[in-house]
Design a protein around this motif. Structure first.
Motif, PDB file in Angstrom:
ATOM      1  N   LEU A  53       0.827  -1.213   0.000  1.00 12.62           N
ATOM      2  CA  LEU A  53       0.000   0.000   0.000  1.00 12.62           C
ATOM      3  C   LEU A  53       0.858   1.259   0.000  1.00 12.62           C
ATOM      4  CD1 LEU A  53      -2.831  -1.009   2.508  1.00 12.62           C
ATOM      5  CD2 LEU A  53      -3.107  -0.529   0.068  1.00 12.62           C
ATOM      6  N   TRP A  90       2.763   1.400  -3.655  1.00 13.67           N
ATOM      7  CA  TRP A  90       2.016   1.491  -4.903  1.00 13.67           C
ATOM      8  C   TRP A  90       0.591   2.039  -4.716  1.00 13.67           C
ATOM      9  CZ3 TRP A  90       4.754  -3.382  -4.206  1.00 13.67           C
ATOM     10  CH2 TRP A  90       5.978  -3.398  -4.871  1.00 13.67           C
ATOM     11  N   GLY A  91       0.253   2.498  -3.539  1.00 14.72           N
ATOM     12  CA  GLY A  91      -1.055   3.101  -3.328  1.00 14.72           C
ATOM     13  C   GLY A  91      -2.178   2.085  -3.344  1.00 14.72           C
ATOM     14  N   ASP A  92      -3.367   2.541  -3.782  1.00 16.95           N
ATOM     15  CA  ASP A  92      -4.549   1.676  -3.733  1.00 16.95           C
ATOM     16  C   ASP A  92      -4.370   0.409  -4.560  1.00 16.95           C
ATOM     17  OD1 ASP A  92      -5.702   3.529  -2.145  1.00 16.95           O
ATOM     18  OD2 ASP A  92      -6.929   4.459  -3.716  1.00 16.95           O
ATOM     19  N   GLY A  93      -3.600   0.481  -5.627  1.00 15.87           N
ATOM     20  CA  GLY A  93      -3.385  -0.713  -6.455  1.00 15.87           C
ATOM     21  C   GLY A  93      -2.642  -1.807  -5.718  1.00 15.87           C
ATOM     22  N   VAL A  96      -3.422  -3.193  -3.047  1.00 14.77           N
ATOM     23  CA  VAL A  96      -4.301  -4.185  -2.417  1.00 14.77           C
ATOM     24  C   VAL A  96      -4.449  -5.421  -3.301  1.00 14.77           C
ATOM     25  CG1 VAL A  96      -5.575  -2.420  -1.170  1.00 14.77           C
ATOM     26  CG2 VAL A  96      -6.406  -3.169  -3.407  1.00 14.77           C
ATOM     27  N   GLU A  97      -4.134  -5.280  -4.608  1.00 15.20           N
ATOM     28  CA  GLU A  97      -4.248  -6.427  -5.506  1.00 15.20           C
ATOM     29  C   GLU A  97      -3.230  -7.515  -5.181  1.00 15.20           C
ATOM     30  OE1 GLU A  97      -6.535  -6.864  -7.736  1.00 15.20           O
ATOM     31  OE2 GLU A  97      -7.481  -4.893  -7.486  1.00 15.20           O
TER      32      GLU A  97
END
Length: 439
Positions: free
Chosen positions: A37, A40-43, A45-46
Motif C-alpha cells: 500500500l 504502490w497506493g490503492d493498487g 491491495v491487488e
C-alpha cells in the motif's frame, strides 16, 4: 529511499514484530500488505488478493490436510502404538534395542504425518515412559526421541518438502526422492551411535529380561503383522505415486483412506478418534495455509522491489564472497532463526530470497532443499532456544529437566552436522535417486 533500503526495512520490521510474540502469519502478511500500500497506493491491495488466488489454485496443496489426517488417524487409533510394541518384542534382546526401535517408530510416524512434532508427540507419550521404566538412561533416550522426530520432515512424504516445492517451483516427487537417502543415512548413523554407546556403557540401554521378551511364535507373528500394517500403508502410498499409478494428491487420498480403513478393521474407529483427528487436521492445515498466504504476499512485494537481485549484488559484487561462502552464510542464518521460528516460518520468510540466489550461484535447488531441511532440524535441537527443546520439555515427565534435555541433544547434533557435511560435499547422495528415477 533505495530499493535495497526498503527491502532491508521490510525484513527488519518483520523480524522485530516476530520478537514481540505475534502470530507468524499475521506479522508476515501485515508487513507485506502495508508495504504494498505504501509503495504502490490503492493498487497495492491487488497483491495480497492475488496471493490468495495463487494459493487456492495450487492443486498439490490438497495433499497437506490428507497427509496430516493420515498421520493423526494412525496415531489416535493406536496403530502407531502397535508398531512400537512390535519393536519392543523383536528388538528387546539387543542392548539399546528399544532406543533403536524408537528411532524406527518416530521416523515412520513423522514421515507418515509429514511433521516432526508428530513423531515427538508419539515418542514422548508412548516410548519415553516405557524406556524410563525399563531402566534406560533418561538423558540418552531424550536425545533419541528428539533426533528420531527430526527426520520426519526429510523422509517422504514430507509436508515441508511439499511447501518447499511450491515456493521453489520444484517437482515434489524429486524432493521426496532426494530426501530419502539422506534421511536413511542419518537414521543409520543414529542407530550406529546407540549400538556403540550401549556396548561401551551397557547401563545406558539394558536388554529386556528374557521372561519379558519370551513369547510364543504365533503371538510374535501376530504382533509383527499388526506392526507392519502402518509400514504397508506408507510404502504402498509412496510406491503408487512413484510408479505413476496415482498422482500426488491421489496418493495422499489413498493414504488417508487406508489409515481410516485400518482403524475400522481393527475396531478402533470411534467417534472420539474421528473428532480428535479431524480437529487437529483442520487446525494444522489452516495454520499452514495462512502462513503460505502471508508469505506469498510478502514474496510478491519483494519480487516487485527486485530485492533478490539486490541481495545477490551485495554478496557477490560489494562483499566479494564466493558461492560456497554465501551458501555457508545462508545455512548459519537458519541456525540463528531456528532459535525463534519453526521450519515452516523460516521456509516462507527466506526461501523466496534464498532459492533464486542459490540457482544463480549454480547450485541445484533440489539438493538445496535437502540441506535446508537438515539445517533447520539442527537449529531446532540447538540450545538455548531450540524449538524442539521446549516441545520436549512440555511433553516429558517431571523427572526429565530442561538441563537434561540440553545435555541430551549434543551427540545427535554432532551426528547431524556430520551428515550435513556429507550431503554438502557429495551432492549425489541426494541427487542420485531422483536422477535415476526421472532420467
Amino acid at each position: 529511499m533505495s530499493y535495497e533500503m526498503i527491502a532491508l526495512l521490510m525484513f527488519s520490521t518483520m523480524m522485530l514484530l516476530l520478537l514481540t510474540g505475534q502470530r507468524v502469519f499475521g506479522v508476515i502478511g501485515f508487513v507485506g500488505a502495508a508495504a504494498a500500500l505504501l509503495l504502490w497506493g490503492d493498487g497495492g491491495v491487488e497483491m495480497p488478493f492475488n496471493a490468495s488466488f495463487v494459493l487456492m489454485n495450487w492443486y498439490p496443496l490438497l495433499t497437506l490436510p490428507l497427509f496430516v489426517f493420515m498421520g493423526y488417524m494412525l496415531s489416535e487409533s493406536g496403530i502407531a502404538g502397535d508398531l512400537y510394541e512390535m519393536f519392543h518384542v523383536w528388538m528387546g534382546s539387543l542392548r539399546g534395542g528399544l532406543a533403536i526401535g524408537t528411532i524406527g517408530l518416530m521416523v515412520v510416524v513423522s514421515a507418515m504425518n509429514g511433521l516432526s512434532v508428530a513423531g515427538m508427540a508419539i515418542g514422548a507419550s508412548i516410548a519415553l515412559p516405557e524406556l524410563l521404566r525399563r531402566g534406560y538412561d533418561k538423558i540418552m533416550v531424550t536425545g533419541v526421541i528428539q533426533a528420531g522426530s527430526s527426520l520426519g520432515i526429510l523422509v517422504p512424504p514430507s509436508v515441508v518438502l511439499v511447501l518447499y516445492g511450491m515456493i521453489a517451483r520444484q517437482p515434489v516427487g524429486k524432493l521426496w526422492l532426494a530426501g530419502a537417502i539422506p534421511g536413511l543415512i542419518l537414521a543409520a548413523m543414529f542407530v550406529i551411535y546407540i549400538v556403540v554407546r550401549c556396548r561401551l556403557q551397557p547401563s545406558l540401554g539394558p536388554a529386556l529380561p528374557a521372561e519379558e521378551r519370551t513369547m510364543a511364535l504365533g503371538a510374535k507373528l501376530k504382533l509383527l503383522s499388526a506392526g507392519i500394517l502402518p509400514l504397508l500403508i506408507f510404502f504402498s502410498m509412496t510406491g503408487l505415486f512413484l510408479m505413476g499409478v496415482t498422482s500426488l494428491v491421489e496418493s495422499a487420498a489413498y493414504g488417508a483412506f487406508a489409515a481410516t480403513l485400518a482403524a475400522l478393521i481393527k475396531g478402533r474407529l470411534t467417534r472420539a478418534v474421528i473428532e480428535v483427528t479431524v480437529r487437529r487436521t483442520l487446525g494444522i492445515s489452516c495454520m499452514f495455509m495462512w502462513i503460505i498466504l502471508a508469505a506469498l504476499c510478502f514474496g510478491a512485494v519483494f519480487d516487485g522491489l527486485g530485492a533478490v537481485r539486490a541481495i545477490e549484488n551485495v554478496f557477490l559484487d560489494r562483499m566479494g564472497l564466493g558461492p560456497w561462502e554465501i551458501l555457508l552464510m545462508m545455512q548459519l542464518s537458519y541456525i540463528l532463526m531456528g532459535m525463534f521460528l519453526d521450519d515452516t516460518a523460516m521456509l516462507v520468510i527466506v526461501a523466496p530470497l534464498y532459492v533464486p540466489l542459490v540457482m544463480s550461484l549454480g547450485f541445484d535447488p533440489v539438493w538445496y532443499g535437502v540441506l535446508y531441511t537438515i539445517t533447520v532440524q539442527i537449529a531446532y535441537m540447538t540450545p538455548p532456544f531450540g524449538y524442539n527443546l521446549f516441545l520436549m520439555r512440555a511433553m516429558a515427565p517431571p523427572e526429565v529437566t530442561l538441563m537434561d534435555i540440553y545435555r541430551s541433544v549434543w551427540p545427535f547434533v554432532a551426528i547431524m552436522v556430520l551428515g550435513l557435511g556429507l550431503i554438502t560435499a557429495f551432492p549425489q547422495l541426494a541427487l542420485w535417486l531422483p536422477e535415476l528415477y526421472y532420467g
